[in-house]
Design an enzyme around this catalytic site. Sequence first.
Site, PDB file in Angstrom:
ATOM      1  N   GLU A 199       9.892  -4.217  10.385  1.00 58.76           N
ATOM      2  CA  GLU A 199      10.221  -2.915   9.808  1.00 58.76           C
ATOM      3  C   GLU A 199      10.743  -1.948  10.864  1.00 58.76           C
ATOM      4  O   GLU A 199      10.115  -1.737  11.904  1.00 58.76           O
ATOM      5  CB  GLU A 199       9.005  -2.295   9.108  1.00 58.76           C
ATOM      6  CG  GLU A 199       9.322  -0.948   8.478  1.00 58.76           C
ATOM      7  CD  GLU A 199       8.250  -0.439   7.533  1.00 58.76           C
ATOM      8  OE1 GLU A 199       8.422   0.664   6.980  1.00 58.76           O
ATOM      9  OE2 GLU A 199       7.238  -1.150   7.344  1.00 58.76           O
ATOM     10  N   GLU A 213      -0.940  -5.749   8.791  1.00 58.48           N
ATOM     11  CA  GLU A 213      -0.060  -5.137   9.780  1.00 58.48           C
ATOM     12  C   GLU A 213      -0.566  -5.360  11.202  1.00 58.48           C
ATOM     13  O   GLU A 213      -1.763  -5.400  11.441  1.00 58.48           O
ATOM     14  CB  GLU A 213       0.054  -3.626   9.512  1.00 58.48           C
ATOM     15  CG  GLU A 213       0.723  -3.282   8.203  1.00 58.48           C
ATOM     16  CD  GLU A 213       0.883  -1.782   8.017  1.00 58.48           C
ATOM     17  OE1 GLU A 213       0.568  -1.011   8.958  1.00 58.48           O
ATOM     18  OE2 GLU A 213       1.331  -1.366   6.926  1.00 58.48           O
ATOM     19  N   ASP A 250      -0.944  -6.276  -0.305  1.00 59.48           N
ATOM     20  CA  ASP A 250      -1.061  -5.593   0.976  1.00 59.48           C
ATOM     21  C   ASP A 250      -2.520  -5.221   1.229  1.00 59.48           C
ATOM     22  O   ASP A 250      -3.116  -4.471   0.446  1.00 59.48           O
ATOM     23  CB  ASP A 250      -0.214  -4.314   0.941  1.00 59.48           C
ATOM     24  CG  ASP A 250       0.556  -4.082   2.215  1.00 59.48           C
ATOM     25  OD1 ASP A 250       0.286  -4.768   3.214  1.00 59.48           O
ATOM     26  OD2 ASP A 250       1.443  -3.211   2.211  1.00 59.48           O
ATOM     27  N   LYS A 283      -0.887  -9.567   2.962  1.00 55.41           N
ATOM     28  CA  LYS A 283      -0.113  -9.108   4.119  1.00 55.41           C
ATOM     29  C   LYS A 283      -0.964  -8.159   4.943  1.00 55.41           C
ATOM     30  O   LYS A 283      -1.667  -7.309   4.390  1.00 55.41           O
ATOM     31  CB  LYS A 283       1.168  -8.389   3.684  1.00 55.41           C
ATOM     32  CG  LYS A 283       2.024  -7.903   4.870  1.00 55.41           C
ATOM     33  CD  LYS A 283       3.347  -7.310   4.408  1.00 55.41           C
ATOM     34  CE  LYS A 283       3.185  -5.912   3.865  1.00 55.41           C
ATOM     35  NZ  LYS A 283       2.742  -4.936   4.906  1.00 55.41           N
ATOM     36  N   ASP A 329       0.832  -1.200   0.000  1.00 54.02           N
ATOM     37  CA  ASP A 329       0.000   0.000   0.000  1.00 54.02           C
ATOM     38  C   ASP A 329       0.871   1.255   0.000  1.00 54.02           C
ATOM     39  O   ASP A 329       0.360   2.376  -0.083  1.00 54.02           O
ATOM     40  CB  ASP A 329      -0.977  -0.001   1.176  1.00 54.02           C
ATOM     41  CG  ASP A 329      -0.296  -0.055   2.527  1.00 54.02           C
ATOM     42  OD1 ASP A 329       0.942  -0.133   2.592  1.00 54.02           O
ATOM     43  OD2 ASP A 329      -1.018  -0.031   3.552  1.00 54.02           O
ATOM     44  N   SER A 330       2.187   1.065   0.033  1.00 53.45           N
ATOM     45  CA  SER A 330       3.111   2.175  -0.190  1.00 53.45           C
ATOM     46  C   SER A 330       2.908   2.771  -1.580  1.00 53.45           C
ATOM     47  O   SER A 330       3.404   3.869  -1.874  1.00 53.45           O
ATOM     48  CB  SER A 330       4.564   1.718  -0.032  1.00 53.45           C
ATOM     49  OG  SER A 330       4.805   0.514  -0.743  1.00 53.45           O
TER      50      SER A 330
END
Length: 307
Positions: free
Chosen positions: A170, A102, A69, A100, A25-26
């Site tokens: 991260e 978070e 993501d 993925k 999602d970056s």
Amino acid sequence: MVTAYDYPSAVHVARAGLDIVLVGDSAGMVEMGYETTQPVTMDQMLHHCQNVKRGLESAGESSPMLIGDMPLGSYEYDNTDIALKNAYRFVKEASVDAVKIEGGSTERANCVNKIVNGGVAVMGHIGLTPQAISVIGGFRAQGRTANRARILLDEALRLQDAGAFAIVLECVPGNVAHAITETLEVPTIGIGAGGGTSGQVLVFHDMLGMLSHPHHEQWVPNFCKRYANVGHVIQEGLLAYKKEVESGEFPGEDFSPYVMTKEEKASFDKLLEIDSEERIKKQESTAKKLSEADEYEQLKLYGDKGK
């Protein structure tokens, strides 16, 4: 592992033989211009995943594993059926191999477990979790105190127990990442977490200097090594193109390959002569109308102030 967000970058990554591609999602920051990843939607992520999938398949190489993501707002609910439903969308609509998510809380582990039991592989992500920057106080390194480092280890174990097949670490100290990696049975992927992880991930645009410029350098995280300055080459190419078009050098005869035979050209010239006067009058009339319209628009540009 490296990120990719579109067809061309996916082709490059596949041809380089990387093992895993993450459609992060970056994309919201490096492709859409957002300041954070938080505004990114499910539909936007699916769109990028679909493009990347086609790029990986067309590269003619052994296709890397594709991970999508899950964006903020697609999996955090108490009702984990929502997360599973959205994970299914990634698999069915974008053909990803895994998703993925978070966070390493108990609630997040329950979410992972639900998705995995539903038949979709999940990669975890702890440490700096960009989707949660409003809570953690911005883009800050995590796990720099003993207590917080221990919490990260517990989160990693919790995600492993929930069924995550790998975990991204991260922006954590290298010794912490190494300790987590040594404790887990599943692999870890580091980003700004030292060399003690099982693998590494970087953002495509950062590592290749896609937005670099000779006169105003793109900011990149201090953990990111730049392996190229692609942005410099892009800028040089664009400036050269602009210069050649303005001077008339491009396209020139070398890049104007489509020509008529002499006979057809002569016939075309005769056709042009038939109504040349009529076309000139029409051209003059059209130019006059456009000029008058332009003057009118200029007068109205600032409302009544133009009167």
